[in-house]
Motif scaffolding. Structure first.
Motif, mmCIF file in Angstrom:
data_model
loop_
_atom_site.group_PDB
_atom_site.id
_atom_site.type_symbol
_atom_site.label_atom_id
_atom_site.label_comp_id
_atom_site.label_asym_id
_atom_site.label_seq_id
_atom_site.Cartn_x
_atom_site.Cartn_y
_atom_site.Cartn_z
ATOM 1 N N UNK A 4 49.821 -5.830 -56.623
ATOM 2 C CA UNK A 4 49.885 -6.595 -57.845
ATOM 3 C C UNK A 4 51.266 -7.152 -58.086
ATOM 4 N N UNK A 5 51.264 -8.258 -58.744
ATOM 5 C CA UNK A 5 52.487 -9.012 -58.928
ATOM 6 C C UNK A 5 52.443 -9.639 -60.321
ATOM 7 N N UNK B 133 37.470 -5.748 -60.185
ATOM 8 C CA UNK B 133 37.506 -5.317 -61.585
ATOM 9 C C UNK B 133 38.954 -5.156 -62.023
ATOM 10 N N UNK B 134 39.178 -5.292 -63.310
ATOM 11 C CA UNK B 134 40.488 -5.020 -63.897
ATOM 12 C C UNK B 134 40.348 -3.866 -64.884
ATOM 13 N N UNK B 135 41.344 -2.972 -64.832
ATOM 14 C CA UNK B 135 41.391 -1.806 -65.706
ATOM 15 C C UNK B 135 42.737 -1.750 -66.405
ATOM 16 N N UNK B 136 42.748 -1.166 -67.588
ATOM 17 C CA UNK B 136 43.985 -0.927 -68.330
ATOM 18 C C UNK B 136 44.208 0.578 -68.447
ATOM 19 N N UNK B 137 45.462 0.984 -68.388
ATOM 20 C CA UNK B 137 45.811 2.393 -68.545
ATOM 21 C C UNK B 137 46.994 2.509 -69.488
ATOM 22 N N UNK B 138 46.756 3.117 -70.629
ATOM 23 C CA UNK B 138 47.855 3.444 -71.528
ATOM 24 C C UNK B 138 48.555 4.691 -70.996
ATOM 25 N N UNK B 139 49.822 4.824 -71.334
ATOM 26 C CA UNK B 139 50.636 5.905 -70.801
ATOM 27 C C UNK B 139 49.996 7.268 -71.048
ATOM 28 N N UNK C 225 49.626 -0.373 -68.489
ATOM 29 C CA UNK C 225 49.593 -0.767 -67.079
ATOM 30 C C UNK C 225 48.225 -1.336 -66.765
ATOM 31 N N UNK C 226 48.203 -2.371 -65.947
ATOM 32 C CA UNK C 226 46.963 -3.057 -65.603
ATOM 33 C C UNK C 226 46.761 -2.972 -64.093
ATOM 34 N N UNK D 55 44.757 -1.319 -56.910
ATOM 35 C CA UNK D 55 46.060 -1.857 -56.580
ATOM 36 C C UNK D 55 47.166 -0.999 -57.161
ATOM 37 N N UNK D 56 48.366 -1.489 -57.017
ATOM 38 C CA UNK D 56 49.561 -0.733 -57.412
ATOM 39 C C UNK D 56 49.897 -0.884 -58.886
ATOM 40 N N UNK D 57 49.327 -1.881 -59.544
ATOM 41 C CA UNK D 57 49.480 -2.002 -60.981
ATOM 42 C C UNK D 57 50.622 -2.888 -61.443
ATOM 43 N N UNK D 58 50.431 -3.478 -62.619
ATOM 44 C CA UNK D 58 51.478 -4.220 -63.323
ATOM 45 C C UNK D 58 51.718 -3.536 -64.655
#
Lengths: 116, 113
Positions: free
Chosen positions: B6-7, B33-39, B86-87, B104-107
């Protein structure tokens, strides 16, 4: 319950100890996944169950890692003789597979393992 | 191993601006797919795009997919402080019966109020 439940949320183990992490998926969800997430990284696949059958365990990093789901619902990830490199968050996810391309995963909050 | 890169790795923008993040992957896919992760939390599914689709919208989210370039982008419009997270993009491969997702590695997105 309404969501995927994982326990314990936090676990500190001394190097060489065995640990067991539990996942309670959403009721009725057939598929269950375990992922490992190192700090600042994306989740890495460990293993996958459909009901009680372990269909893919290609991501388990060594034979110290073992997962089971004997009755097709609750799953346990066991790590034997823990090492410091096992320190990570272990995420469990479940889904109800239907037709292709509906593969949304529902994640638990994770179990954070710290090996001293 | 991670399927996607990811970039950018990190992105900081002012509240109200649009945020764009990109994902590249390596192998054939059924969907992305796209996922979101809060801390400190688990991942939350945002949107799924099939391999035969090129663009999809959901609220303030717009996803594009270019299978010839093996890439996808996620656009969040009119960003809010609550979008800080983080996405991750995730791909489902074409092995029949194996639904595992490869992430992926995340943004890491920060919205400045």
């Amino acid at each position: 319950g309404a969501g995927v439940s994982q326990s314990p949320r936090y676990k500190v183990a001394k190097r060489g100890q065995d640990v067991a992490l539990r996942c309670d998926p959403i009721s009725g969800h057939v598929s269950l996944f375990w992922y490992q997430q190192a700090l600042g990284q994306g989740p890495e696949f460990l293993t996958y169950f459909q009901n009680e059958a372990q269909l893919d365990k290609s991501g388990l990093p060594s034979d110290r890692f073992f997962a089971e789901r004997p009755e097709g619902s609750v799953s346990t990830l066991k790590i034997q003789r823990t090492q410091q490199e096992d320190s990570a968050v272990y995420l469990c996810a479940s889904s109800f597979p239907g037709t292709l391309n509906t593969g949304e995963l529902f994640f638990g909050e994770g179990s954070r393992l710290t090996v001293l | 191993s991670q399927q996607g890169e990811e970039d950018p790795q990190a992105l900081s923008i002012q509240e109200g601006e649009n945020a764009t993040m990109n994902c590249s992957y390596k192998t054939s896919i059924n969907n992305l797919q796209w996922y979101r992760q809060n801390s400190g939390r688990g991942l939350v599914h945002l949107i799924l795009i099939r391999s035969n689709e090129r663009e999809k919208h959901s609220g303030r989210l717009r996803v594009t997919l270019d299978t010839s370039k093996k890439s996808s982008s996620l656009l969040i419009t009119a960003s809010r402080a609550a979008d800080t997270a983080s996405y991750f993009c995730a791909t489902e491969g074409t092995n029949f019966g194996n639904e595992k997702l490869t992430f992926g590695t995340g943004t890491r997105l920060t919205i400045i109020p």
